[in-house]
Design an enzyme around this catalytic site. Structure first.
Site, PDB file in Angstrom:
ATOM      1  N   LYS A  64     -19.297 -12.996  35.286  1.00 40.54           N
ATOM      2  CA  LYS A  64     -19.810 -14.180  35.960  1.00 40.54           C
ATOM      3  C   LYS A  64     -20.921 -14.871  35.178  1.00 40.54           C
ATOM      4  CE  LYS A  64     -23.367 -12.723  38.313  1.00 40.54           C
ATOM      5  NZ  LYS A  64     -24.428 -12.533  39.280  1.00 40.54           N
ATOM      6  N   THR A  65     -21.810 -14.092  34.594  1.00 42.07           N
ATOM      7  CA  THR A  65     -22.887 -14.714  33.827  1.00 42.07           C
ATOM      8  C   THR A  65     -22.320 -15.426  32.604  1.00 42.07           C
ATOM      9  OG1 THR A  65     -24.321 -12.934  34.559  1.00 42.07           O
ATOM     10  CG2 THR A  65     -25.135 -14.311  32.791  1.00 42.07           C
ATOM     11  N   ASP A  93     -26.364 -19.272  41.265  1.00 42.65           N
ATOM     12  CA  ASP A  93     -25.904 -17.909  41.034  1.00 42.65           C
ATOM     13  C   ASP A  93     -26.090 -17.086  42.305  1.00 42.65           C
ATOM     14  OD1 ASP A  93     -25.018 -15.708  39.678  1.00 42.65           O
ATOM     15  OD2 ASP A  93     -26.920 -15.301  38.670  1.00 42.65           O
ATOM     16  N   GLU A  94     -25.338 -16.022  42.476  1.00 46.18           N
ATOM     17  CA  GLU A  94     -25.470 -15.122  43.638  1.00 46.18           C
ATOM     18  C   GLU A  94     -25.473 -15.917  44.952  1.00 46.18           C
ATOM     19  OE1 GLU A  94     -25.272 -12.023  43.128  1.00 46.18           O
ATOM     20  OE2 GLU A  94     -26.462 -11.362  41.420  1.00 46.18           O
ATOM     21  N   GLN A  96     -20.526  -8.432  47.640  1.00 48.35           N
ATOM     22  CA  GLN A  96     -21.797  -7.905  47.152  1.00 48.35           C
ATOM     23  C   GLN A  96     -22.979  -8.477  47.923  1.00 48.35           C
ATOM     24  OE1 GLN A  96     -22.273  -7.215  42.790  1.00 48.35           O
ATOM     25  NE2 GLN A  96     -20.318  -8.283  42.644  1.00 48.35           N
ATOM     26  N   ARG A 133     -21.209  -0.227  39.727  1.00 50.09           N
ATOM     27  CA  ARG A 133     -22.213  -0.218  38.644  1.00 50.09           C
ATOM     28  C   ARG A 133     -21.771   0.675  37.505  1.00 50.09           C
ATOM     29  NH1 ARG A 133     -23.571  -4.558  39.369  1.00 50.09           N
ATOM     30  NH2 ARG A 133     -21.893  -4.474  40.892  1.00 50.09           N
TER      31      ARG A 133
END
Length: 784
Positions: free
Chosen positions: A38-39, A224-225, A265, A642
């Site tokens: 995503k980044t 973002d997020e 998330q 993770r």
DNA sequence: AACACGATGATTTTT
DNA sequence: TCATCGTGTT
């Protein structure tokens, strides 16, 4: 130079990622599963805007939640486009709002030097308000009132509306506190975190000129997020993008919006985040396009299959299945310990084994748990084994008392009306201005309808009723002290110099130096650290060049000039991460310990997710509530995803909670993982023959030591047993031994004395001093 | 005004 | 268990 060749910017992207980068026009929702790049998509998209679509960097606004994410994004964009990245606004929601609000403070009836109250300050103010309103502190705890008010602000409900909407006693009380709280904030020229967002929204909605200014400036808004946005932030984004429905000169077409997030998330609902914003994005923006990123570049398929399986149990969820081209990888290792010590011992042993086998370095390993207090048992064992580790989170640097005191002084210097900070430092260090005196001043302030600061000054002239002469003199001394320090600031001294003067002239430093409490030694170190931070801040100001696009009005930079007291305070208020996640190139490397929440956004080759017990994880309070349970499940999903290569899931049969041993059933999340993915190393104590509680010989039994000791006796037996064992293991000390003490930290034994239960050891704890301790009872110390 | 003691109650927390 | 808070004492 960076030619930012458009074709190069699309290289190495999969189809979906490419679509997200190239998409033009309508609002774009990128549903980005964990580890799906995503980044990468965000940074490439920004670079692509500049390189292929001739967007000026000053027209780009990218919003994140954390400073860390903002810094990373900026850095990665800079790698692609070079220094032009400096002209973009890449910042957190809150610092973006502060920038806007400082610029427009007057419009809202504030001074641009307003203080920013964090949740602690805000709670203090609410305590004062509640006390003044004679609320029963049992029924209306400040903390709970603060949460209620924060929730209202997150929903953009102002105090007056809350008062009007109140339908029951609680709501009426909350609204009453809210109204007064806002009045006091205004009087103190302060805003809390939630105000930063809410008032920016208010600003944009109430003043079309202001909104137009930003509409013209920001033609591209990226968030973002997005799953973590609350309603206020959602509205803020909408206002920033604009509707394009203005008329005449206000007709600016809406900005291009790109939001990235993953509903699975979303783990901050308890802070007001609402998945609604991402789930209903398409409804909110009818012409929106959605791109789904499901290919994962981080984990093995086994790990992803487990994650998919767990998260699929959540109701009302858009189906999404992570997959990887990297292969199945190792099975997920599962372990059941007799108790938390056993569990921690297993984790430590496994880390040791992996490192010895050359499979991983310490820095490749992370240990997760649900609540902070679970870190303790890992620390104990890691210290004993000499396994280097770092706990991330917990009490943060800027939350320590001494740091907050020092910062409060600085805030008062910058903003004399900052009542919360002023009252905090009024009698710190003790200078004879007690509760009584403070109450008199507060009374005067209320009666005369003046600020606390004004009342304080009135007190020095004897105009405050019931104040005894001694207090009056003390207050006069304090006011003089503060005024003297403020002159220092006005003379343009560096922040570090001011801070140094504060610590010196207030006697704060002297008091700590004179103390024999070893904690004070570490406080002193923290303050020295703060001065270092301040010095670096003045020497290397990181304020970017601001470079507005041609044709639009020039815009100020960050607000306060770089290196000033105001700028420093802003940094301190909005940047809480002085404690960092360790770098992988940290020499030798350390194992990282953190809560599952803190783990979001990070990744490790080896992950231990511990405490998988119903009542611990999922947390007790979530067991009976499907909505909360779903959030816990997302937390499990975050934890699992993770891991890059190896994932360990573990639980303990018995775990001490608040001193009482508790027998917890296995986490229900275990059952949600397909059995064939799990490699059970130990299923728990054998039912037929529970391990006997053995007597404790002196420290010979290495290896499995604590692990095999049973805790299956009565409650009393267990705690006695554990303690007895720690005593013998930890307290046979000789000169030269190194120890770690819960309170005093690392030390070396310089002398021992006495026999048997009367044995004492004199230990040099370095900066914490040399202390003589009796080695009897449960000494909070371990031998290294 | 400052200290000592017992009651209390305790997720998670980017800002 | 342990830190924080409110009350009571010196």
């Amino acid at each position: 130079m960076h030619p930012a060749d458009p074709a190069a910017l699309l290289e190495g992207l999969n189809d979906q990622q490419r679509r997200a980068v190239e998409h033009t026009g309508s609002p774009l929702l990128v549903v980005a599963g964990a580890g799906s790049g995503k980044t990468r998509v965000l940074t490439r998209r920004i670079a692509y805007l500049l390189g292929a679509r001739q967007v000026h960097p000053g027209q780009v606004l990218a919003i994140t939640f954390t400073n860390k994410a903002a810094a990373e994004m900026k850095e990665r964009v800079a790698e692609l486009v070079g220094r032009r990245a400096n002209a973009m606004w890449v910042s957190t929601f809150h610092s973006m709002c502060v920038r806007v609000l400082r610029r427009e403070a007057k419009t809202l009836g504030m001074t641009s030097s307003f203080s920013i109250y964090d949740s602690d300050d805000s709670k203090r103010l609410i305590t004062l308000v509640a006390r003044d309103l004679d609320l029963d502190p049992k029924r209306y705890a400040a903390r709970s009132l603060a949460v209620h008010i924060s929730n209202l602000k997150n929903e953009l409900v102002d105090a007056e509306t809350a008062a009007g909407n109140a339908t029951n006693d609680l709501e009426r009380r909350v609204a009453e506190v809210y109204v007064e709280y806002q009045r006091r904030l205004r009087e103190a020229n302060a805003m809390d975190f939630d105000d930063l967002i809410m008032r920016t929204v208010e600003l944009l909605q109430t003043f079309p000129d202001v909104a137009e200014y930003y509409h013209r400036r920001f033609r591209h808004v990226l968030v973002d997020e997005y799953q973590d946005t609350n309603h206020a932030q959602y509205t803020l984004v909408r206002e920033l993008v604009g509707t394009g429905r203005g008329t005449g000169e206000h007709a600016v077409p809406p900005a291009e919006l790109c939001v990235v997030g993953d509903a699975d998330q979303s783990i901050y609902a308890f802070r007001g985040a609402t998945i609604r914003n991402i789930v209903e994005f398409e409804r909110d923006y009818p012409q929106a396009t959605t791109v789904l990123l499901e290919q994962n570049y981080r984990s093995t398929q086994n790990i992803l299959t487990a994650a998919n399986a767990v998260i699929s149990r959540n109701p009302d969820r858009r189906d999404k299945r992570l997959w990887t081209a990297m292969g199945d990888g190792e099975k997920i290792v599962a372990y059941v310990g007799d108790n938390e010590h056993d569990e921690a011992n297993f984790v430590a042993g496994e880390i040791d084994r992996l490192v010895d086998a050359g499979i991983a370095n310490n820095s490749d390993v992370a240990v997760f748990y649900r609540t902070n207090n679970q870190s303790r048992v890992f620390e104990e064992i890691f210290i004993r084994l000499g396994l280097p580790y770092k706990v991330v989170g917990g009490v943060r640097f800027y939350e320590r008392r001494e740091i907050r005191d020092a910062v409060a002084y600085l805030r008062v210097l910058a903003n004399p009306e900052d009542t919360v900070s002023l009252r905090r430092i009024l009698n710190v260090p003790k200078r004879g201005i007690g509760e009584r005196a403070e109450a008199c001043v507060a009374m005067h302030a209320e009666r005369e309808r003046v600020s606390f600061n004004t009342a304080l000054r009135a007190a020095t002239e004897g105009r405050v009723a019931m104040l005894n002469p001694r207090s009056q003199r003390a207050i006069a001394g304090f006011v003089e002290l503060v005024d003297g320090l403020r002159r220092f600031v006005d003379d343009g001294q560096d922040v570090a110099e001011v801070l140094d003067a504060v610590l010196e002239q207030t006697g704060y430093r002297a008091e700590l130096e004179a103390s024999d409490d070893p904690q004070d030694a570490s406080r002193l170190e923290n303050l020295t650290e703060l001065i270092t931070v301040a010095r670096e801040f003045t020497e290397l100001p990181d304020a970017p060049e601001d470079d507005a696009p041609e044709g639009s009005a020039p815009i100020e930079t960050t607000g306060p000039a770089a290196g000033t007291l105001a700028a420093f305070l802003e940094r301190v208020s909005l940047v809480a991460d002085a404690d960092q996640v360790p770098d992988e190139d940290d020499t030798g490397g350390v194992v990282t310990l953190m809560t599952l929440h803190t783990a979001k956004g990070l990744e490790y080759p080896v992950v231990f997710s511990t405490g998988w017990e119903d009542g611990v994880f999922p947390h007790m309070r979530a067991l009976s509530d499907p909505v909360e349970l779903a959030e816990e499940r997302r937390l499990a999903y975050v934890g699992i995803t993770r891991a890059r290569e190896r994932l360990y899931l573990s639980r303990a049969v018995v775990r001490s909670a608040w001193g009482q041993p508790m027998t917890n059933p296995a986490s229900r999340f275990f059952d949600e993982i397909p059995a064939d993915l799990l490699d059970w190393r130990r299923l728990g104590p054998e039912r037929s023959s529970p391990v006997r509680a053995t007597t404790f010989g002196s420290g010979s039994g290495g290896g499995g030591g604590g692990a095999s000791r049973s805790t299956f006796g009565s409650r009393g037996t267990r705690s006695q047993a554990t303690r007895g064992w720690q005593e013998t293991a930890a307290l046979t000390l000789e000169v030269g031994d190194r120890v770690n003490h819960d309170k005093y930290g690392l030390g070396r034994v310089v002398a021992t004395d006495g026999q048997g239960p009367r044995t004492t050891a004199t230990i040099d704890f370095g900066t914490a001093g040399t202390i003589r301790l009796m080695l009897i009872g449960s000494v909070p110390m371990v031998k290294l």
